[in-house]
Structure formats: structure tokens, C-alpha cells
Write a protein that holds these residues in place. Structure first.
Motif, PDB file in Angstrom:
ATOM      1  N   THR A  45     -12.938   0.833   6.704  1.00 43.03           N
ATOM      2  CA  THR A  45     -12.266   0.516   5.439  1.00 43.03           C
ATOM      3  C   THR A  45     -12.670   1.478   4.334  1.00 43.03           C
ATOM      4  O   THR A  45     -12.303   1.279   3.181  1.00 43.03           O
ATOM      5  N   ILE A  80      -4.909   3.697   6.850  1.00 35.93           N
ATOM      6  CA  ILE A  80      -4.631   2.997   5.592  1.00 35.93           C
ATOM      7  C   ILE A  80      -3.165   3.230   5.228  1.00 35.93           C
ATOM      8  O   ILE A  80      -2.575   2.457   4.465  1.00 35.93           O
ATOM      9  N   PRO A 129      -0.583  -0.194   6.358  1.00 39.51           N
ATOM     10  CA  PRO A 129      -0.189  -1.303   5.478  1.00 39.51           C
ATOM     11  C   PRO A 129       0.584  -0.812   4.268  1.00 39.51           C
ATOM     12  O   PRO A 129       1.534  -1.460   3.829  1.00 39.51           O
ATOM     13  N   THR A 130       0.188   0.358   3.749  1.00 39.01           N
ATOM     14  CA  THR A 130       0.887   0.920   2.600  1.00 39.01           C
ATOM     15  C   THR A 130       2.348   1.187   2.958  1.00 39.01           C
ATOM     16  O   THR A 130       3.252   0.841   2.192  1.00 39.01           O
ATOM     17  N   VAL A 178       4.295  -2.240   3.259  1.00 42.78           N
ATOM     18  CA  VAL A 178       4.597  -2.890   1.976  1.00 42.78           C
ATOM     19  C   VAL A 178       5.570  -2.049   1.158  1.00 42.78           C
ATOM     20  O   VAL A 178       6.524  -2.574   0.575  1.00 42.78           O
ATOM     21  N   THR A 179       5.355  -0.737   1.137  1.00 45.31           N
ATOM     22  CA  THR A 179       6.217   0.135   0.339  1.00 45.31           C
ATOM     23  C   THR A 179       7.659   0.087   0.831  1.00 45.31           C
ATOM     24  O   THR A 179       8.591  -0.008   0.033  1.00 45.31           O
ATOM     25  N   PHE A 209       9.130  -3.024  -0.373  1.00 39.14           N
ATOM     26  CA  PHE A 209       9.396  -2.952  -1.813  1.00 39.14           C
ATOM     27  C   PHE A 209      10.617  -2.095  -2.098  1.00 39.14           C
ATOM     28  O   PHE A 209      11.477  -2.463  -2.888  1.00 39.14           O
ATOM     29  N   THR A 249     -12.788  -2.628  -3.947  1.00 39.72           N
ATOM     30  CA  THR A 249     -12.161  -1.347  -4.278  1.00 39.72           C
ATOM     31  C   THR A 249     -12.586  -0.250  -3.305  1.00 39.72           C
ATOM     32  O   THR A 249     -12.251   0.915  -3.505  1.00 39.72           O
ATOM     33  N   LEU A 279      -9.639  -7.081   3.269  1.00 38.94           N
ATOM     34  CA  LEU A 279      -8.732  -7.470   2.191  1.00 38.94           C
ATOM     35  C   LEU A 279      -8.492  -6.288   1.256  1.00 38.94           C
ATOM     36  O   LEU A 279      -7.342  -5.957   0.934  1.00 38.94           O
ATOM     37  N   GLY A 280      -9.586  -5.675   0.813  1.00 40.46           N
ATOM     38  CA  GLY A 280      -9.484  -4.547  -0.110  1.00 40.46           C
ATOM     39  C   GLY A 280      -8.743  -3.378   0.509  1.00 40.46           C
ATOM     40  O   GLY A 280      -7.962  -2.687  -0.150  1.00 40.46           O
ATOM     41  N   TYR A 281      -8.985  -3.166   1.800  1.00 42.38           N
ATOM     42  CA  TYR A 281      -8.338  -2.088   2.539  1.00 42.38           C
ATOM     43  C   TYR A 281      -6.834  -2.337   2.634  1.00 42.38           C
ATOM     44  O   TYR A 281      -6.033  -1.409   2.617  1.00 42.38           O
ATOM     45  N   ILE A 284      -4.939  -4.662   0.539  1.00 43.47           N
ATOM     46  CA  ILE A 284      -4.173  -4.885  -0.694  1.00 43.47           C
ATOM     47  C   ILE A 284      -4.047  -3.644  -1.555  1.00 43.47           C
ATOM     48  O   ILE A 284      -3.324  -3.657  -2.542  1.00 43.47           O
ATOM     49  N   ILE A 285      -4.730  -2.556  -1.162  1.00 42.77           N
ATOM     50  CA  ILE A 285      -4.483  -1.297  -1.875  1.00 42.77           C
ATOM     51  C   ILE A 285      -3.032  -0.888  -1.666  1.00 42.77           C
ATOM     52  O   ILE A 285      -2.473  -0.106  -2.433  1.00 42.77           O
ATOM     53  N   ALA A 286      -2.430  -1.457  -0.613  1.00 41.64           N
ATOM     54  CA  ALA A 286      -1.018  -1.166  -0.338  1.00 41.64           C
ATOM     55  C   ALA A 286      -0.121  -1.689  -1.454  1.00 41.64           C
ATOM     56  O   ALA A 286       0.973  -1.171  -1.658  1.00 41.64           O
ATOM     57  N   ILE A 287      -0.563  -2.706  -2.170  1.00 37.64           N
ATOM     58  CA  ILE A 287       0.311  -3.347  -3.157  1.00 37.64           C
ATOM     59  C   ILE A 287       0.595  -2.446  -4.361  1.00 37.64           C
ATOM     60  O   ILE A 287       1.761  -2.166  -4.646  1.00 37.64           O
ATOM     61  N   PRO A 288      -0.453  -1.954  -5.090  1.00 34.44           N
ATOM     62  CA  PRO A 288      -0.099  -1.061  -6.209  1.00 34.44           C
ATOM     63  C   PRO A 288       0.653   0.172  -5.731  1.00 34.44           C
ATOM     64  O   PRO A 288       1.581   0.628  -6.387  1.00 34.44           O
ATOM     65  N   THR A 289       0.246   0.684  -4.561  1.00 39.86           N
ATOM     66  CA  THR A 289       0.925   1.858  -4.013  1.00 39.86           C
ATOM     67  C   THR A 289       2.392   1.545  -3.758  1.00 39.86           C
ATOM     68  O   THR A 289       3.274   2.333  -4.122  1.00 39.86           O
ATOM     69  N   GLY A 290       2.634   0.397  -3.164  1.00 39.42           N
ATOM     70  CA  GLY A 290       4.007  -0.015  -2.895  1.00 39.42           C
ATOM     71  C   GLY A 290       4.816  -0.144  -4.176  1.00 39.42           C
ATOM     72  O   GLY A 290       5.964   0.315  -4.246  1.00 39.42           O
ATOM     73  N   TYR A 302      -9.017   2.373  -7.980  1.00 37.68           N
ATOM     74  CA  TYR A 302      -8.336   1.643  -6.911  1.00 37.68           C
ATOM     75  C   TYR A 302      -6.835   1.587  -7.179  1.00 37.68           C
ATOM     76  O   TYR A 302      -6.026   1.627  -6.250  1.00 37.68           O
ATOM     77  N   ALA A 348      -2.507   4.963  -6.345  1.00 33.95           N
ATOM     78  CA  ALA A 348      -1.091   4.715  -6.079  1.00 33.95           C
ATOM     79  C   ALA A 348      -0.219   5.848  -6.600  1.00 33.95           C
ATOM     80  O   ALA A 348       0.875   6.076  -6.087  1.00 33.95           O
TER      81      ALA A 348
END
Lengths: 274, 274, 274, 274
Positions: free
Chosen positions: A195, A224, A227-228, A231-232, A235, B195, B219-221, B223-229, C221, C225
Motif C-alpha cells: 500500500t 493502485i 481501483p482508481t 472508480v474513475t 465517475f 494517506t 482503505l487508504g490505498y 479510497i485514494i481512487a475517489i479524489p482521483t476519480g 493525498y 489526483a
């Protein structure tokens, strides 16, 4: 008298659950500050130096907040028509969990620390502020996450299995000296490394171990992307739909989601223009 | 005489605020180098060994730069028509903040370190170099970020609440020996871990703690996908819209989605120009 | 005789620069293994225990490889028509840099370590393997990166300025005890933290420092993005184009990049069908 | 009798390989729990304190599981028509690898640890649970990764070469004191840093080393965008293509890009069905 009582109940409901009236708004703002204050309190209390100094102040404040929360909890129960619906709702359980630890702590001292659970009450902030737009956004977010939850589960399971296998190999390669004293610890190291967290409390010392670790790192650095990507893509799909497709509904069959430049309904063939 | 003074003011405005004339360009280049030199100076000055050796040189250079910046600041004020507009503008405030600390340091020695605030002056680089394309790009970037700021705020709030709750649990699970001495410190650890920074100054030692830490890391690994997405979807939308296809419709068959440089309809072959 | 020499030169050119003949393929394969062997050699040589044991073997092997590389370098020069074009080309410079350090090391012992520069020769792997598809992919990649280089530069500059400012603040907040002994060191810490690397050799100790560090971490973190969003949007655009646009060229005006379902040229209006 | 034997074989095949019958489902559930139990066992066994206490229990359990897995393995072989096809299949090899280490450990004590390889059996979970949707998702995922494997290989190779070169430079810049004792170790450090893992066991101490490290970190922070961009673009393409718009063209006006469930052309209104 039942009439009167009902009125009183309804008025309470309006104040607590709604924010249209002046009293309702005031209640929400006070509650919000109370929650923030109670969380700050529990955090500062855990700092030993501060607790030694201001123990009495902390204890008294805790009790005041607990009593206020208890009153709020009871008020919420009596002002709804179906109390059981509130009690077993998400917010109902959080409200209970953030109130009882102080009472339990009279008997069990250790339970006191659980008051920190009231951090969950922060979620109510969204409700209180009636942040319609925020909720809208977070619902879109939740929708995208929900749509990709199967892929994410597969991904997490795969990551965990990779960590299990790598951890085992590292346990075999590295000895006890490097900190790889058992397979669970090695798996823990594999998760820390994959991670890209990298505490450094356990780190490979042998050449072979460092080579395997390098592979794990590059793997972690690369996957990594998965998952990105998931989700992307989700989105983009949700955001992108809006541009192409509009919400205009066909005057004939009421079907919606037409392309922006559509002249005829794609479902019944009748003209979309007046 | 008023006429003459006005001319002088206008000429100064041209030199300082514009870069069309030869003098204006020269002023901008000198200013750019002065800013870079002043930042290098303040950084080297903070290195104790260097300061011990070259203290006088640093001090004198600082004063020279401060005086030059002061002159520039005054010149900027007198050469604009509405000085208050400049003074309270973003760049005006930065210019002031990067000039006054040296003066304050005569009275308060500690304030001297604040000269480092002049790093903010680097932002002027964009202006000076008249990097139209760069600004254009960063404006697009800012637009995308602005459009997704609600989602990002929801995300940050959620991250913070997760860290609060996890931090509290870790405080309960791990004892003082592992460094989890208070809830704020445990929350700090949760942020460090979620983070994926992972300093390692605080790290779980118990099996249960390491299990929870593993969950936090994965989790951190994930959910970093979320802001990126969020940001990527926004970018894709903005980049995609403009460049390829426009919404112009053919005057003959009314079909749309033509390429930006199309002259004839791709469907019926009639001219797209009037 | 000139004729004969030319033939010899041409044959050499074919072997070295092309891979169509049997001899050319064999040369490429041998060169590839030689490069890999030379890099392995320089790495193992730097391990003190191995160097102590096998110093003579390493030294002799180094000289053999250096001589072979020198022969190859000279052969490349004499077999091309315009030697200067090869010498100042990207691969020409790398070939030179990976050959001369050993010669320089006769005079300057320290220069020997520079033989490691021959790692750059690995780039020739792409050429040798004639990985057309790979090159195609990496060219697409390079194109996407090139298209987004302005945005990325703006981003890196912004990151650096943020690190400068945060580093300065941390220098003011944390004392020397935590390792923040100078502004450059604090800026280094800010970069370590913002990029989520997190060595832990320097870490904040005070409550205020840890709070600021938390902000930096969440910032780091989150803003990861941005480059991801930039590159992904660019990739999506380039990958997406293929679906919409084909490479068919107009039989009338030879313009290409038509939409897949275009019947008429968007540029001259003539039919695209026979 | 051959008839009878065949029936018995077929029934066994149904139980082991299929999940339609009641017995088949029961077999799968038992196997799943057995796998999970066997993995938990091998992990706990590696914890010295637990092994010292419960050694006999662990050893006996291991033997029971090994024997059960052996029976299962033999049953799988005899119940398929072409045993060699199963034996050399992916799952066949995993099944063998997770069974034999215990037998080998009678002769070689060290081989015992290899029982951990049975973690790979977890992959069978997907099969057992007949998670059609999950498999579907992971196949899409695998497809996207397969489509972008050339780009990813180019990327990994580039990352490795960058790490090689940076590692060498750091070896030259930093001395032995900082831990950069050899080029392989420096390359290891470069990988640790570039992938933003950052253990901190090796960290630059000199100003020049920290500057180069900063560049590596920002590089690593930035280029993580590349694999993400690659995979996301691939995902977006695959997700986007299928769902919204197809390439079917209207039989009347030949226009394309219709919604998947469109029955009439959005441009001319004629039916899309024959």
C-alpha cells in the motif's frame, strides 16, 4: 388533553427534525456546536498532561454533555410517531452509542474511552446544515462506488491473497533478525509495503529479501491504478452521461434520456419538437 | 505640472505593470532574479553553519533586498490610479508580507524568519513571464477543481471522521508503549497511515493493532481512487468537450457532432458555412 | 578499391544498425546480453564483500567489456555515412558515456563508479528487440505526456512553492530537536511528506507541528489526483479518438481523420464511398 | 460393472466439480471452510509463542488437513476423464503445491513452511461461490489490464532504468555512513523512494543527496499518474462503449450512434428494426 399533548409532540418534532422554523434552526446550530465541543473535549481529555490539570473540568463537562445528549435522545424518541424506527435507524444507533459510555463508565472505568464514538455524530453535520448540494454530490459519489463495489471487492481480495503469499515468502527468506518473526507479521509487512505506507519498523535486510520487496513496491505502485481506474471509469460514465443525454421527456410516450440533438423519440418514433 | 507628473506616473505604470516596452521587460527580468535570489538567501541563512560564517553578508544582502522591495512596493502604489485596489489585491498583500518582516525584526528578533513568506512572490513568476499558455492551462485546472470542490470537501470531511474514529480505536487497543499516548496522537497516526505517508515514529505493536492498521492501509490505498476519480472525470469532461466535436448542426439535415474544423456535413455532404 | 571498401562499410552498417539479416540479428542478441552482463557486473562490483573476493575477475571483465564497447563504438562511427550525426545523437552520447569512464579511471580512480551510466544503454533494448508494438505504445504515452506537459509543469511549480511555504512554517513551529534544523531541511521534509513517501527520519513532535503535518498529508493525498487527472484525461482523449475517428483518407483531397460513420469528406464535401 | 463404476465416477465428478446438487453444494462449502481453516492454522503456527503452547494440536491438525486435501486431490484426478488435463491446469498445480509440503517436511524440516502456499487455494473461492457477477467483473478487469499490458511493461522497464541510474548517482553522492553501501542497495533505496513507500532505513544525509531525493519523490509522485492513466483510459473505453451508444446505423438515413435500446432513428424517425 390528548389534542394538546399531540400539539406539543408535533411542535417538538418540528424543532428537532426540521429546520424551517426559527426554533428549529436554533436547535440545529446549538446541537452542532455541542457535538463539536464534546468531540474536542474527549480528545483533550485523553492527553495526560491536560487531564492531570483540568480533570474536574473535563469530568463535569462530560457529564453535562452526556445529560444534554440524553435529553436530546429521549426527546427524539417521544417526538416521533414510531420510536422504534428512530431507535434502530443509523442515526439512532449512533446517538445511543455516543451517550451511554459515560453511564457505563460509572461501573466499568475503561468504558469511558468509548465516548470517543461520538465522533460518528459528526455525520449529522450533513443533516443539520441541510447541505442539499453536498448531499447530492455525495450521493453521486456513493452511486459510483456502489456500481463498482463488485470490482473493488475482487480487487481487495486479490490484494489480500497477494500479501498472504508474499508475506509467507518473506518469512521464509528473511530471518527473525529483520523483524519477520511470524507469517502474520510478514503479511502485515507485505500490506504496509504494497500500500506504499512503508513504516520501516520491519524492513528486509538480505539481498534476496530486498529484491522481493522491490517487486512488491513496484507492484503496489502499479496496481493502485486499478481501483482508481474502476472508480474513475464509473465517475466519467456518470458525469459524461449528462452531456450527451438530456432529461427532456417524449410528449407521446414520456420516455426520457434522449440524445441532445434527437428530433424523434428513440422509443416510439414520434417527433420531440412541438 | 500636473500633466508632467501624470506622464511620469503613466510611464512608471508601463514599466512596472506591463511588459510591452523594453524597459518593462528589463524590469520584469530583474525583479524575477531578485525574487529568486531573495528566497535562496533566506534558505541558506537558516543553515546554521553558513549563517555563522557569512552572517554579515546575509544581513547586508537582506537589507538591500528589503529596501529594493520597499521601493518597488511604493512605486507600485504611486503608479496605479487606485492604490487601495492594489494594496488589498492578492499580489499586493503578498508583496507587503514579504517586505515588512525585516523591519519588524529590528524590534522582534524572531519575526525575521517570516521573511521566508516571500516564497509566495514566486507566484508572480507566472505574471512576469506572461506565460499565457501556462495561465490558460492552470485556469482550466482551477476550473476543474472548482467544479469538483463540493465532492472533494465531502471526501475530506469523511476522511477526517474516519481518522477520528480509527484513531480512537487504536488508542483503546494499543497502550502507551507503542506511542499511542493520546487520542489526538492516535488520530495523527491514523492520518499518517491512511494517506500512505507512514513515518513509522508511531506504529502498532499488538496483533490486534496491526490488524486494524492493515485495514486502514488497504482503505487508504483504495479510497485514494475517489479524489482521483472526481478530478479525472471533471478533466475528461472539460478536455473532451472543447476539442473534438462541436454542437453546430448542419443547415441541411440538422445533424450535429461535427468536427471543429469541418466545412461539410459528414452525413449529407452539404456545406456547413453560410 | 573504393567500391570494395564501400561494400565492406555497407555490410557492417547492415549488421550493426539493422536486424534483417542473420548476422544482424546475432549481433543484436550478443549486444543485448553484453549490456545486461556489464550492468550486472558494475552492480556486483559495488558490493564490498564481493569486490574484495573477486576483484581481479571484476577488473578483467570490466576491461574486456570496455574494449568490446569501444570496438562497437568505433564500428558504429565508421559504418555510418555521417559519423557526426551518430556521435551527437541520443544513443551516440549514451554509448560514449558508458565506454569512457573506465579509461578515465586509469587517471582518476573515483571516475570508475561512473561506468554505471551504462544502465542508460538498456534503452537500446527497445531498438534491439525491434519491439514495434512497444515503441508504438510508448510513443502514444510520450504524446499524451507531451500534450499535458504545460499543466504538469504548472503543477510541479505549485507543489514546490507549497513545500517551500510549509517547510518554512514547520521550521518556525518545530525546534531543532525534531530535526527541522534549517529551512532547506524543512522543505525537504515537506516534500517527503507531501509526496506521501514519509521516511520518518524527520518527523514533527509538537502538537501544532503534527496538526500542520496532518494538513500537508491530506493535501498530498488529495492533490495526487491532479497529475493523474491530467494524464488520464489526455489518455482517454487519445484512446477515445480511435473509436470515433478512423484513418481513412478522402479520395479527393486526401485529408484523413474522418468520423467512422462519415459518408462525405468534412473538408471538401466529396463522397467518401466509391 | 464398468457401467456401475462409471456411474460412481460421474457422481463423484458432479459432487466435486459442480454445485447444482445438494451434495455438490455441501462439498463446496466444506472445502471452503477447510481452506480457510488450513490457512489460519499455518499462520498461527508460525507465531512462536502459540507454536510452543499448542504444537501438538497444530501438528495433528496439519496432518488431518493434509490427508483430507490428499483425498480431495486423488478424488479430483480419478473423477475427471482426462486426469492430465486437471493435473497440469492452474488449479491442479496449486492443489498439489498446497498438499505436498507436509509430506516433504518428514524428510526436510524446513520445507514445512511452504504449506503456506495453500493461500493460493483461496483463489478457488471464486469458483466455489459461483460468483458469476464477480467473475464477470474480474474478467472485464483482466481484459482492460491485458489490453494495456504493453504500455505497462514499457512503464515498468522505464521505472526500473530510472531507479538504476538514480541509485548509481546516490551511491556516488552519499557515502557509506547514510547506508548507501553498494549500488544494488542504492537502487533498492531508489525503488523505495520512487514508489513513495519510504521505509526510512536508508535515507540521504547530505544536502546534495536530499536534493536528488526530492527530485525522485516528486518524480515518483507525478509518474504514478501514468499507469493510472493507462488503466483508466482502458476502463473508460470498455465501460463506455458497451452501455450507451452502439454503431448500428439507421436503414433510412444511415446515421449511427444510436442508444442501445433505441427502436427509432433519433434523426429521421424511421424504424431501426427490419
Amino acid at each position: 388533553m390528548t389534542q394538546k399533548k399531540k400539539n406539543w409532540q408535533e411542535r417538538l418534532h418540528e424543532i428537532i427534525y426540521e429546520a424551517d422554523t426559527k426554533a428549529g434552526k436554533r436547535f440545529d446550530v446549538i446541537l452542532l456546536w455541542l457535538i463539536l465541543f464534546s468531540i474536542a473535549l474527549v480528545m483533550l481529555e485523553s492527553v495526560k498532561e491536560l487531564d492531570a490539570k483540568y480533570h474536574t473540568f473535563f469530568n463535569v463537562s462530560e457529564w453535562i454533555i452526556t445529560i444534554l445528549f440524553t435529553i436530546e435522545y429521549i426527546a427524539r424518541i417521544i417526538s416521533v410517531k414510531e420510536p422504534s424506527k428512530y431507535i434502530f435507524s443509523f442515526y439512532g444507533i449512533i446517538d445511543l452509542l455516543s451517550t451511554i459510555p459515560k453511564y457505563i463508565s460509572i461501573i466499568f472505568g475503561g468504558a469511558h474511552a468509548l465516548v470517543a464514538l461520538r465522533a460518528l455524530r459528526l455525520l449529522r453535520v450533513f443533516r443539520i446544515l441541510k447541505l442539499v448540494r453536498f448531499i447530492g454530490e455525495s450521493e453521486k459519489l456513493a452511486k459510483a462506488l456502489k456500481a463498482s463495489r463488485h470490482k473493488i471487492l475482487v480487487f481487495i481480495l486479490a490484494v489480500f491473497i497477494i500479501c498472504l503469499i508474499i508475506g509467507t515468502f518473506m518469512y521464509l527468506i528473511e530471518g527473525d533478525e529483520s523483524g519477520f518473526t511470524s507469517i502474520p507479521k510478514s503479511v502485515y509487512w507485505a500490506i504496509v509495503t504494497l500500500t506504499t505506507v512503508g513504516y520501516g519498523d520491519i524492513a528486509p535486510q538480505t539481498a534476496l529479501g530486498q529484491m522481493l520487496a522491490s517487486v512488491v513496491m513496484i507492484l503496489g505502485y502499479g496496481i493502485i491504478a486499478i481501483p482508481t481506474g474502476i472508480v474513475t471509469a464509473e465517475f466519467t460514465k456518470q458525469t459524461g452521461q449528462k452531456i450527451d443525454i438530456n432529461t427532456q421527456s417524449c410528449p407521446n410516450c414520456t420516455i426520457g434520456y434522449h440524445k441532445d440533438n434527437a428530433k424523434y423519440c428513440y422509443s416510439c418514433g414520434s417527433s420531440l419538437e412541438k
